[in-house]
Design a protein around this motif. Structure first.
Motif, PDB file in Angstrom:
ATOM      1  N   ILE A   1      -5.783  -1.795  12.905  1.00  0.00           N
ATOM      2  CA  ILE A   1      -5.885  -0.832  11.808  1.00  0.00           C
ATOM      3  C   ILE A   1      -4.478  -0.439  11.366  1.00  0.00           C
ATOM      4  O   ILE A   1      -3.592  -0.254  12.193  1.00  0.00           O
ATOM      5  N   LEU A   2      -4.293  -0.318  10.053  1.00  0.00           N
ATOM      6  CA  LEU A   2      -3.049   0.208   9.510  1.00  0.00           C
ATOM      7  C   LEU A   2      -3.361   1.587   8.940  1.00  0.00           C
ATOM      8  O   LEU A   2      -4.186   1.716   8.037  1.00  0.00           O
ATOM      9  N   ARG A   3      -2.724   2.633   9.494  1.00  0.00           N
ATOM     10  CA  ARG A   3      -2.930   3.993   8.995  1.00  0.00           C
ATOM     11  C   ARG A   3      -1.737   4.360   8.119  1.00  0.00           C
ATOM     12  O   ARG A   3      -0.584   4.210   8.520  1.00  0.00           O
ATOM     13  N   ILE A   4      -2.025   4.870   6.914  1.00  0.00           N
ATOM     14  CA  ILE A   4      -0.980   5.263   5.975  1.00  0.00           C
ATOM     15  C   ILE A   4      -1.123   6.762   5.702  1.00  0.00           C
ATOM     16  O   ILE A   4      -2.152   7.226   5.217  1.00  0.00           O
ATOM     17  N   MET A   5      -0.068   7.488   6.026  1.00  0.00           N
ATOM     18  CA  MET A   5      -0.055   8.942   5.880  1.00  0.00           C
ATOM     19  C   MET A   5       0.471   9.321   4.495  1.00  0.00           C
ATOM     20  O   MET A   5       1.207   8.555   3.876  1.00  0.00           O
ATOM     21  N   PRO A   6       0.135  10.521   3.999  1.00  0.00           N
ATOM     22  CA  PRO A   6       0.647  10.977   2.703  1.00  0.00           C
ATOM     23  C   PRO A   6       2.181  11.041   2.657  1.00  0.00           C
ATOM     24  O   PRO A   6       2.775  10.941   1.599  1.00  0.00           O
TER      25      PRO A   6
ATOM     26  N   ASN B   1       0.835  -1.209   0.000  1.00  0.00           N
ATOM     27  CA  ASN B   1       0.000   0.000   0.000  1.00  0.00           C
ATOM     28  C   ASN B   1       0.862   1.249   0.000  1.00  0.00           C
ATOM     29  O   ASN B   1       1.736   1.426   0.837  1.00  0.00           O
ATOM     30  N   LYS B   2       0.596   2.104  -0.961  1.00  0.00           N
ATOM     31  CA  LYS B   2       1.388   3.323  -1.173  1.00  0.00           C
ATOM     32  C   LYS B   2       0.705   4.524  -0.536  1.00  0.00           C
ATOM     33  O   LYS B   2      -0.525   4.573  -0.435  1.00  0.00           O
ATOM     34  N   PRO B   3       1.486   5.525  -0.149  1.00  0.00           N
ATOM     35  CA  PRO B   3       0.895   6.740   0.413  1.00  0.00           C
ATOM     36  C   PRO B   3       0.128   7.530  -0.643  1.00  0.00           C
ATOM     37  O   PRO B   3       0.474   7.495  -1.820  1.00  0.00           O
ATOM     38  N   ARG B   4      -0.924   8.207  -0.198  1.00  0.00           N
ATOM     39  CA  ARG B   4      -1.694   9.083  -1.092  1.00  0.00           C
ATOM     40  C   ARG B   4      -2.435  10.103  -0.230  1.00  0.00           C
ATOM     41  O   ARG B   4      -2.547   9.958   0.979  1.00  0.00           O
ATOM     42  N   GLU B   5      -2.913  11.144  -0.880  1.00  0.00           N
ATOM     43  CA  GLU B   5      -3.709  12.181  -0.210  1.00  0.00           C
ATOM     44  C   GLU B   5      -5.157  11.749  -0.225  1.00  0.00           C
ATOM     45  O   GLU B   5      -5.635  11.279  -1.253  1.00  0.00           O
ATOM     46  N   PRO B   6      -5.933  11.940   0.798  1.00  0.00           N
ATOM     47  CA  PRO B   6      -5.541  12.196   2.170  1.00  0.00           C
ATOM     48  C   PRO B   6      -5.092  10.881   2.828  1.00  0.00           C
ATOM     49  O   PRO B   6      -5.140   9.824   2.181  1.00  0.00           O
ATOM     50  N   ARG B   7      -4.734  10.932   4.100  1.00  0.00           N
ATOM     51  CA  ARG B   7      -4.327   9.700   4.788  1.00  0.00           C
ATOM     52  C   ARG B   7      -5.489   8.713   4.752  1.00  0.00           C
ATOM     53  O   ARG B   7      -6.656   9.105   4.647  1.00  0.00           O
ATOM     54  N   TYR B   8      -5.160   7.438   4.827  1.00  0.00           N
ATOM     55  CA  TYR B   8      -6.232   6.444   4.831  1.00  0.00           C
ATOM     56  C   TYR B   8      -5.902   5.306   5.782  1.00  0.00           C
ATOM     57  O   TYR B   8      -4.761   5.171   6.238  1.00  0.00           O
ATOM     58  N   GLN B   9      -6.926   4.517   6.104  1.00  0.00           N
ATOM     59  CA  GLN B   9      -6.767   3.420   7.057  1.00  0.00           C
ATOM     60  C   GLN B   9      -7.269   2.132   6.437  1.00  0.00           C
ATOM     61  O   GLN B   9      -8.254   2.124   5.703  1.00  0.00           O
TER      62      GLN B   9
END
Length: 188
Positions: A26-31, A8-16
């Motif tokens: 939960i895995l949270r991925i920030m931009p 999973n790659k970062p993107r706008e906005p952050r996602y979970q």
């Protein structure tokens, strides 16, 4: 699985991403690319488990299960955001250590602030706001002369400026608060 974490790659906005096999994980991925493991202890109560670059999925799940178990048993897992000290703890701790070394009157400065700021002492620094300080100022003006309140406010502003400098709080809530001294109180 581990591949999902890496792929999973970062993107706008952050996602979970929620794990269907492991409820609450939960895995949270920030931009910025930062990946963090979180655990949902109950509705609207999410706590950080750790950095996904350092913890594997199984390590994160083990830690999350322990946190969930502790929560069910009544042991509270505090949020790192709630670690800001109260005004009293700050004044009698790090601030007092600093002013005793840097100023001749360091101990008396701390005692003065502890005495005049009693209504504010139990407030966490990150929760202290301009409205509370204006109320405190109005209360102080009923019991002390404007020059005294101005001096007290100056000491408090100085202490909170150090809290900003030391990154304990983001901004000084006392900065916009002023005490106007009427001309008849001015000493010349």
């Amino acid at each position: 699985n581990e591949n999902t974490v890496k792929s999973n790659k970062p993107r706008e906005p952050r996602y979970q991403l929620r794990d269907r096999l492991r409820p609450g994980l939960i895995l949270r991925i920030m931009p910025t690319g930062t990946k963090t493991w979180l655990v949902e202890l109950e509705r609207n109560c999410i706590r950080k488990v750790g950095d996904a670059n350092l913890l594997t999925l199984s390590q994160a799940w083990t830690k999350a299960k322990k946190m969930q178990g502790d929560h069910l048993n009544g042991t509270t897992t505090k949020s790192s955001r709630s670690q800001s000290p109260t005004l009293q703890h700050f004044l009698t701790g790090k601030y007092q250590d600093y002013v005793e070394v840097q100023h001749k009157t360091g101990t008396s400065d701390v005692e003065r602030l502890l005495s005049c700021c009693k209504p504010l002492l139990e407030t966490r620094l990150d929760k202290l706001n301009q409205f509370q300080l204006e109320k405190w100022k109005a209360f102080r003006l009923k019991t002390a002369k404007p020059n005294t309140v101005k001096r007290d406010l100056g000491s408090l502003k100085g202490a909170l400026n150090l809290a900003v400098k030391w990154s304990i709080i983001g901004m000084n809530p006392a900065s916009p608060v002023i005490v106007k001294v009427p001309k008849e109180y001015r000493v010349r």
